[in-house]
Write a protein that holds these residues in place. Structure first.
Motif, PDB file in Angstrom:
ATOM      1  N   PRO A 647       0.829  -1.209   0.000  1.00  0.00           N
ATOM      2  CA  PRO A 647       0.000   0.000   0.000  1.00  0.00           C
ATOM      3  C   PRO A 647       0.857   1.250   0.000  1.00  0.00           C
ATOM      4  O   PRO A 647       1.991   1.250   0.497  1.00  0.00           O
ATOM      5  CB  PRO A 647      -0.795  -0.131   1.306  1.00  0.00           C
ATOM      6  CG  PRO A 647      -0.001  -1.060   2.153  1.00  0.00           C
ATOM      7  CD  PRO A 647       0.679  -1.998   1.223  1.00  0.00           C
ATOM      8  N   THR A 718      -8.063  -1.266 -10.520  1.00  0.00           N
ATOM      9  CA  THR A 718      -6.844  -1.406  -9.728  1.00  0.00           C
ATOM     10  C   THR A 718      -6.689  -0.279  -8.705  1.00  0.00           C
ATOM     11  O   THR A 718      -5.863  -0.385  -7.795  1.00  0.00           O
ATOM     12  CB  THR A 718      -5.609  -1.422 -10.641  1.00  0.00           C
ATOM     13  OG1 THR A 718      -5.555  -0.202 -11.394  1.00  0.00           O
ATOM     14  CG2 THR A 718      -5.675  -2.591 -11.616  1.00  0.00           C
ATOM     15  N   ARG A 721      -8.152  -0.086  -4.216  1.00  0.00           N
ATOM     16  CA  ARG A 721      -7.425  -0.266  -2.954  1.00  0.00           C
ATOM     17  C   ARG A 721      -7.081   1.061  -2.290  1.00  0.00           C
ATOM     18  O   ARG A 721      -6.852   1.113  -1.081  1.00  0.00           O
ATOM     19  CB  ARG A 721      -6.151  -1.082  -3.186  1.00  0.00           C
ATOM     20  CG  ARG A 721      -5.156  -0.456  -4.160  1.00  0.00           C
ATOM     21  CD  ARG A 721      -4.077  -1.459  -4.560  1.00  0.00           C
ATOM     22  NE  ARG A 721      -3.142  -0.910  -5.532  1.00  0.00           N
ATOM     23  CZ  ARG A 721      -1.901  -0.541  -5.239  1.00  0.00           C
ATOM     24  NH1 ARG A 721      -1.447  -0.649  -4.001  1.00  0.00           N
ATOM     25  NH2 ARG A 721      -1.113  -0.061  -6.186  1.00  0.00           N
ATOM     26  N   ASN A 724     -10.653   2.294  -0.449  1.00  0.00           N
ATOM     27  CA  ASN A 724     -11.376   1.362   0.413  1.00  0.00           C
ATOM     28  C   ASN A 724     -11.013   1.622   1.883  1.00  0.00           C
ATOM     29  O   ASN A 724     -10.529   0.754   2.600  1.00  0.00           O
ATOM     30  CB  ASN A 724     -11.035  -0.075   0.017  1.00  0.00           C
ATOM     31  CG  ASN A 724     -11.955  -1.085   0.672  1.00  0.00           C
ATOM     32  OD1 ASN A 724     -13.173  -0.902   0.709  1.00  0.00           O
ATOM     33  ND2 ASN A 724     -11.393  -2.163   1.195  1.00  0.00           N
ATOM     34  N   PRO A 763     -10.516  -8.317  -1.884  1.00  0.00           N
ATOM     35  CA  PRO A 763     -10.031  -7.511  -3.023  1.00  0.00           C
ATOM     36  C   PRO A 763     -10.438  -8.047  -4.392  1.00  0.00           C
ATOM     37  O   PRO A 763     -10.580  -7.274  -5.339  1.00  0.00           O
ATOM     38  CB  PRO A 763      -8.507  -7.547  -2.845  1.00  0.00           C
ATOM     39  CG  PRO A 763      -8.302  -7.787  -1.383  1.00  0.00           C
ATOM     40  CD  PRO A 763      -9.412  -8.677  -0.961  1.00  0.00           C
TER      41      PRO A 763
END
Length: 796
Positions: A647, A718, A721, A724, A763
């Motif tokens: 991340p 993509t 993430r 979220n 995911p």
């Protein structure tokens, strides 16, 4: 003193008479014993060769143990024969039987019997001695092997928390290890230790056994530099690589040859655009599963009968693009070739591959995907990140996730593979959840474009459909009669002996035409009209590229898996509003007209306008050879589904008093959406580049695909993430009385009427598709290159 009556004398006499054949029998036993002994000892010593595996030693030892038992039994049998002969001899000495019969039975007839008894006794003694020696050899052999294999029958299942499935897998092997010959191929022989060796060294469910003689592998040398891919300038080697033997392959080779010059020019332009950028050459396997005999190969027989050719058009273009980009290809259309290239062990496909997968990428279809899973065993799970699935109509995340699809009723015959949704590559950009692969249409040069404009026949229409079944559409007589008032109607319907009865008499049917003749027909015609089927084929784009107007029916209500048989069972909930949604949404008027065929006034008005309208040939850039080369190059260079990206790091806090780090997203100046923070760090491996991200909130009745399109953007799955997170709701001024993590392909989203916010737990379920009037979704959007919706502005 033993007494013998007359009957006893007769029995003894008969035994002596038959002594010669018995002697031959005994000598045969002795010869057999010696041969068996040599074979057994030879096998015992051969088991000690240096090249044999531990499993070979075990097999030979077991055979020798059986040999020892046979030798003992033969020794016992010979001793018993000797005792019986001794009894006969004593019976002979106790009577005067031979005195009265000297004339008939001379004494010299009995002398060999005594010698034979001595020989039998000697053989029995030798066999007994040999059995003892074999027993000593076996004991020494077992003692010598005990250091490495002696505990094979004494292994216990290890209890290691790092390997929680070990005990269950051993239990399965006990019951099922004979169900597939591949287990024996890897040395499993039914013993507990062979199970553990297999499960720890071939598979990875159990820890390595400490007593195994595993020498430390020498340090691997540093990896050699990868060979660089270089654009190719000759397609002839590709045609040889594709092979022969199927009409489908012949069709694809003809297409590649026909477009060869356009492919080569496009490759030169892209090479100049990349300016010598370094590109690793990939080892790529192309397995066209639907052409294998195991899948039925229903396409090859229909190539010459007007069958669907869209899949073969796409595969031919994929082969040409990958080859011209300079990658190393292997092409298979049979299951046997697939097994050979992958290194599949003999058996039914339950065991892993015998060696590491030699391919960086595998392009296949759903049939090939099923074949790979069936024959790769656990290796399929290990290497599935390298697979790219050519999927005509697309696979949405709700159907791709096996557990979710089963629980929520999204399970079909084609979904639940648990792949990354962007590993599925479609013919048209149906949903951004999948990667848009596409195909190419023939480009026209200036001279050809001018020739078409000057030779168009305004009153000529061609019907989209080569199979007679397409003409069975209900109500076709009504709108065809209207069309016939203004235009001459031409068809290209396949027939064998007579005109198909479904084709009206006023239609001029040319029969099935070769591709170049069909192109010439389109260059003359003004209108290309569809009857509603086939869905989303390449022909409408070819017609538009040749200067035709495409007229198609509007579906009301839209067709989907809920109300139309064709889409039932396909892994998508997409609603199709027309025969060719891409043409309707991405091209539109004046090249594409979508009308209600049941409304005679609307249909006739459209025909009148089309007749008067002049259109130039048009081909979207993404369907040119250069556009497809550009797209596939970007995918190969940047799509990596085998590496998990970490991340992003938030920007550094300006004050130590801040309790929570700031978000990587910031509110736009007009406060309508979020963008990437200029001060946030960027992972250079992230693709598409994160600074193209914009976060918008959907309306309750819109999917993220539609939401992004309304803002002139494309949904980018993509990027889910990055948004979220609960903080994103706060940045967008969304009130959340509660926030929960759940598996739902519509999350992250907010139920505004109850102020409940939901974040995505799985995911693989991040999805641009889908909507529910209960939720407003958080949607990740990005910009895109003009004419190339698959790539953002900085994605190349």
């Amino acid at each position: 003193m033993i007494t013998v009556n007359a009957d006893g004398k007769i029995m003894v006499r008969r035994c002596l008479v038959t002594l010669r054949p018995f002697r031959i029998f005994v000598l045969g036993i002795g010869f057999f014993t010696l041969c068996f002994l040599m074979t057994s000892l030879g096998g015992q010593f051969s088991a000690k060769r240096l090249g044999d595996s531990p499993f070979t030693i075990r097999t030979e030892v077991m055979g020798a143990l059986e040999s020892r038992g046979v030798l003992r039994r033969m020794s016992d049998m010979l001793e018993m024969l000797m005792k019986r002969m001794d009894i006969l001899a004593r019976l002979e000495n106790s009577t005067d039987f031979h005195k009265g019969d000297e004339a008939r039975f001379p004494m010299d007839r009995f002398q060999p019997a005594a010698g034979l008894m001595e020989r039998i006794q000697a053989i029995a003694q030798n066999v007994s001695d040999i059995a003892i020696k074999v027993d000593q050899i076996l004991r020494n052999s077992l003692l010598n092997a005990k250091g490495a294999e002696g505990r094979r029958d004494q292994c216990e299942v290890p209890r290691d928390p790092k390997y929680p499935d070990c005990a269950g897998k051993v239990e399965w092997m006990r019951a099922r290890w004979t169900s597939d010959p591949c287990y024996a191929f890897f040395g499993v022989d039914g013993t507990e230790c062979s199970f553990l060796i297999y499960l720890s060294e071939v598979e990875w469910f159990c820890p390595p056994l400490p007593w195994r003689n595993r020498t430390a592998a020498p340090p691997s040398p540093p990896p050699q530099p990868r060979e660089q891919a270089a654009f190719r300038s000759d397609l002839a080697p590709l045609l040889e690589l594709i092979g022969t033997g199927k009409e489908s392959l012949s069709f694809m080779k003809k297409r590649i040859r026909h477009l060869a010059q356009q492919w080569l020019r496009a490759a030169r332009r892209l090479e100049q655009k990349l300016k010598g950028r370094q590109r690793d050459q990939k080892q790529i396997l192309i397995h066209i599963g639907f052409l294998t005999e195991e899948s039925g190969d229903v396409f090859s027989p229909r190539v010459l009968k007007g069958g669907p050719l869209g899949e073969m058009v796409q595969w031919a273009d994929i082969l040409a693009a990958l080859f011209l980009l300079g990658h190393s290809l292997r092409v298979t259309v049979s299951l046997k070739e697939l097994q050979s290239h992958l290194g599949v062990p003999p058996g039914r496909g339950n065991c892993p591959l015998t060696s590491p997968l030699p391919f960086d990428l595998i392009y296949t279809d759903y049939h090939g995907l099923q074949q790979m899973k069936q024959h790769m065993g656990l290796s399929f799970k290990k290497y599935r990140c390298r697979v790219r699935v050519i999927d005509t109509f697309g696979t949405e995340p709700a159907y791709n996730h096996e557990e979710y699809a089963t629980l929520r009723g999204y399970r079909t015959n084609w979904g639940y593979w648990n792949l990354q949704p962007t590993q599925f590559m479609t013919m048209f950009p149906h949903t951004p959840d999948n990667s848009f692969m596409g195909f190419v249409s023939e480009e026209l040069n200036k001279t050809e474009r001018q020739f078409i404009k000057s030779n168009k026949v305004s009153s000529m229409a061609v019907v989209y459909g080569k199979e007679a079944s397409i003409w069975k559409v209900q109500g076709k007589e009504k709108f065809l009669a209207i069309l016939n008032k203004y235009m001459e109607i031409h068809g290209t319907v396949y027939y064998e002996t007579q005109r198909p009865p479904e084709v009206p008499a006023f239609v001029k049917n040319h029969g099935l035409l070769p591709q170049h003749e069909f192109q010439q027909l389109l260059r003359k015609a003004k209108l290309f009209i569809g009857f509603g089927f086939p869905y989303e084929g390449p022909a409408p784009l070819e017609a538009i590229a040749n200067g035709c107007v495409f007229l198609q029916a509007r579906f009301n209500p839209p067709h989907s898996s809920l109300n139309h048989e064709f889409f039932r069972g396909k892994p998508t909930s997409r609603e199709v509003s027309s025969q060719h949604p891409y043409a309707e949404d991405f091209i539109g008027k004046p090249h594409v007209w979508t009308v209600d065929y049941n409304n005679s006034e609307e249909f006739e008005a459209a025909i009148k306008t089309i007749v008067r309208t002049q259109v130039d040939p048009y081909l979207p850039y993404e369907y040119t050879c250069e556009g497809m080369l550009e797209r596939i190059h970007a995918y190969i260079q940047h799509q990596d589904f085998c590496t998990t990206l970490s991340p992003p790091l938030p920007p550094k806090a300006k004050s130590p008093a801040m309790q929570s780090p700031p978000s990587v997203l910031v509110l736009s100046p007009n406060a309508t959406h979020l963008t990437w923070s200029p001060s946030a760090s960027r992972d250079p491996r992230a693709w598409p580049p994160v600074d193209s991200l914009q976060v918008w909130v959907s309306e309750a009745w819109h999917s993220c695909t539609e939401t992004c399109r309304r803002h002139g953007l494309v949904c980018e799955p993509t990027f889910f993430r990055f948004l979220n997170k609960k903080d994103v709701f706060l940045q967008l001024s969304i009130t959340c009385d509660s926030t929960e993590y759940e598996m739902n392909h519509l999350y992250p989203a907010v139920a505004e009427n109850v102020h409940e916010c939901y974040l995505q737990k799985e995911p693989l379920l991040f999805s641009c598709a889908g909507y529910n009037t209960k939720y407003r979704r958080l949607c990740p959007c990005r910009d895109f290159r003009k004419g190339q919706v698959a790539l953002c502005r900085d994605c190349l």
